[in-house]
Design an enzyme around this catalytic site. Structure first.
Site, PDB file in Angstrom:
ATOM      1  N   ASN A  23      -9.091   2.217   9.373  1.00 30.98           N
ATOM      2  CA  ASN A  23      -8.387   1.809  10.588  1.00 30.98           C
ATOM      3  C   ASN A  23      -8.962   2.531  11.805  1.00 30.98           C
ATOM      4  O   ASN A  23      -9.600   1.927  12.672  1.00 30.98           O
ATOM      5  CB  ASN A  23      -6.886   2.093  10.429  1.00 30.98           C
ATOM      6  CG  ASN A  23      -6.052   1.556  11.584  1.00 30.98           C
ATOM      7  OD1 ASN A  23      -6.567   1.168  12.621  1.00 30.98           O
ATOM      8  ND2 ASN A  23      -4.759   1.524  11.424  1.00 30.98           N
ATOM      9  N   THR A  24      -8.769   3.875  11.844  1.00 30.83           N
ATOM     10  CA  THR A  24      -9.133   4.635  13.044  1.00 30.83           C
ATOM     11  C   THR A  24     -10.615   4.502  13.401  1.00 30.83           C
ATOM     12  O   THR A  24     -10.954   4.427  14.591  1.00 30.83           O
ATOM     13  CB  THR A  24      -8.771   6.127  12.841  1.00 30.83           C
ATOM     14  OG1 THR A  24      -7.437   6.205  12.342  1.00 30.83           O
ATOM     15  CG2 THR A  24      -8.857   6.895  14.140  1.00 30.83           C
ATOM     16  N   LYS A  59       0.877  -1.176   0.000  1.00 30.94           N
ATOM     17  CA  LYS A  59       0.000   0.000   0.000  1.00 30.94           C
ATOM     18  C   LYS A  59       0.906   1.216   0.000  1.00 30.94           C
ATOM     19  O   LYS A  59       1.578   1.510   0.988  1.00 30.94           O
ATOM     20  CB  LYS A  59      -0.910   0.022   1.236  1.00 30.94           C
ATOM     21  CG  LYS A  59      -1.710   1.318   1.320  1.00 30.94           C
ATOM     22  CD  LYS A  59      -2.506   1.480   2.596  1.00 30.94           C
ATOM     23  CE  LYS A  59      -2.848   2.958   2.784  1.00 30.94           C
ATOM     24  NZ  LYS A  59      -3.657   3.202   3.980  1.00 30.94           N
ATOM     25  N   GLY A 107      -7.682   9.453   9.282  1.00 31.30           N
ATOM     26  CA  GLY A 107      -8.003   9.570  10.702  1.00 31.30           C
ATOM     27  C   GLY A 107      -8.953  10.700  11.050  1.00 31.30           C
ATOM     28  O   GLY A 107      -9.227  10.944  12.222  1.00 31.30           O
ATOM     29  N   ALA A 163      -9.344   5.783   3.861  1.00 26.76           N
ATOM     30  CA  ALA A 163      -9.086   6.922   4.754  1.00 26.76           C
ATOM     31  C   ALA A 163     -10.283   7.832   4.979  1.00 26.76           C
ATOM     32  O   ALA A 163     -11.066   8.108   4.069  1.00 26.76           O
ATOM     33  CB  ALA A 163      -7.915   7.771   4.271  1.00 26.76           C
ATOM     34  N   GLY A 164     -10.384   8.305   6.195  1.00 24.34           N
ATOM     35  CA  GLY A 164     -11.379   9.293   6.580  1.00 24.34           C
ATOM     36  C   GLY A 164     -12.691   8.717   7.086  1.00 24.34           C
ATOM     37  O   GLY A 164     -13.537   9.447   7.593  1.00 24.34           O
TER      38      GLY A 164
END
Lengths: 66, 288
Positions: free
Chosen positions: B234-235, B116, B177, B212-213
């Site tokens: 992830n977050t 990635k 994040g 993301a986001g």
């Protein structure tokens, strides 16, 4: 022989291969990857790759990430 | 006694083909920011993901050693996707990718074939550097990697990345994040058209993963309803108050969006359209 290992000064008696260094720091047989002066030393070539004065070595592993 | 709600069997969702990888789950999750390794393992399991991202970092050679991530993950069942997170130049990203590949080769994990790619512009926004990202993509493709590229939601950059040999383009919904979800759905929709619609020179099978986001399950669903092939996050799971429960929610949201996107939504109308018949009403209707 003065080396830099993961950003810190490291004194070692030469001659020394990457494999010797990993043994000395207790990382032999532990999954890790090694770079000398910003170039990968493939794990199969560790026994042949000799270290020299001033070499900058990174020993890295996998950690949690996104 | 309270009856338990038992959902009917969900129709099968086909696996996602990303280069030479066949992923059963269209949700790919990160392994960062968890409280501990046990929570990491439980949340990944609940997410249903069979591919997980990891980062490459210095070994802590000079302080106490605990259990490592590699001990906690069921590596026989997971494909590890190493990232180049934290790199701000193409050269550094290529270095980190090669280190990750060497590690995964030692572990015998198929993830040694892919990476990635992240080349970031700065530490505050964590937005990708388009030029560095394109350079690193070319270099890594030349070096034999299957490159999954973290990108902005710009359709023209995405096309350049695909043409440079990227295996997948992974546009950010919003900054890493940030939890703001798909901030610009129309940009993602245009990107999907350009990369996937044959009338625009696209390839329907080219995988686009929104990365993301993502903060909530509905963010995942929106990305999938737009036509993304998968979502990487992830977050949104790791920093939820209950990460394991949130991982289940994200898994279901991903399936929901995929099914919804392929079920032919109703057209939007300005005014209402009654669900119950007018025929047979026996009350006064205003204006009639």
């Amino acid at each position: 022989m003065k080396l830099t290992l993961n950003g810190q000064a490291f004194e070692a008696d030469g001659p020394l291969t990457v494999q010797d260094l990993l043994r000395r720091i207790g990382r032999e047989g532990v999954p890790c990857a090694v770079e000398v002066n910003q170039s990968l030393v493939p794990h199969r070539q560790r026994a042949e790759r000799t270290l020299g004065e001033g070499d900058r070595i990174e020993v890295v592993t996998l950690v949690g990430g996104g | 006694m309270t009856a338990t709600f038992t959902p009917t069997i969900v129709p099968a969702i086909p696996p996602l083909q990303v280069g030479s990888f066949t992923l059963r789950s269209r949700l790919v999750v990160g392994t960062g920011k968890y409280r501990d390794l046990e929570q990491t393992r439980e949340a990944i399991e609940a997410s249903g993901a069979d591919a997980v991202t990891v980062a490459v970092r210095r070994e802590r050679l000079f302080d106490a050693q605990g259990r490592s991530l590699l001990d906690a993950l069921p590596l026989d069942r997971l494909t590890v996707l190493p990232n180049t997170a934290g790199c701000f130049s193409a050269d550094d990203a290529v270095r980190v990718a090669r280190l990750g590949r060497d590690l995964l080769e030692q572990l015998g994990n198929p993830g040694s074939r892919w990476v990635k790619l992240e080349v970031l512009g700065d530490k505050a926004t964590l937005l990708p550097d388009p030029q560095g990202t394109l350079e690193a993509t070319r270099e890594l493709v030349k070096d034999g990697f299957e490159v999954l590229v973290y990108s902005s939601d710009d359709a023209i950059l995405a096309r350049r990345l695909r043409d440079a040999g990227a295996t997948s383009v992974m546009p950010a919904g919003s900054p890493i994040g940030s939890g703001r979800g798909v901030a610009n759905p129309e940009a993602i929709a245009i990107l999907l058209q350009v990369l996937k619609d044959p009338t625009h020179g696209g390839q329907p099978g080219f995988p686009v993963i929104v990365d993301a986001g993502v903060g909530t399950p509905s963010d995942v669903t929106i990305a999938m309803e737009l036509g993304a092939d998968g979502v990487l996050l992830n977050t949104g799971i790791a920093h939820a108050a209950d990460p394991v429960r949130m991982a289940h929610a994200m898994r279901l949201a991903c399936a929901s969006g995929w099914l919804g996107a392929r079920s032919g939504r109703i057209p939007r109308k300005l005014l209402g359209s009654a669900s119950s018949p007018w025929n047979g009403t026996f009350v006064h209707i205003p204006g009639e």
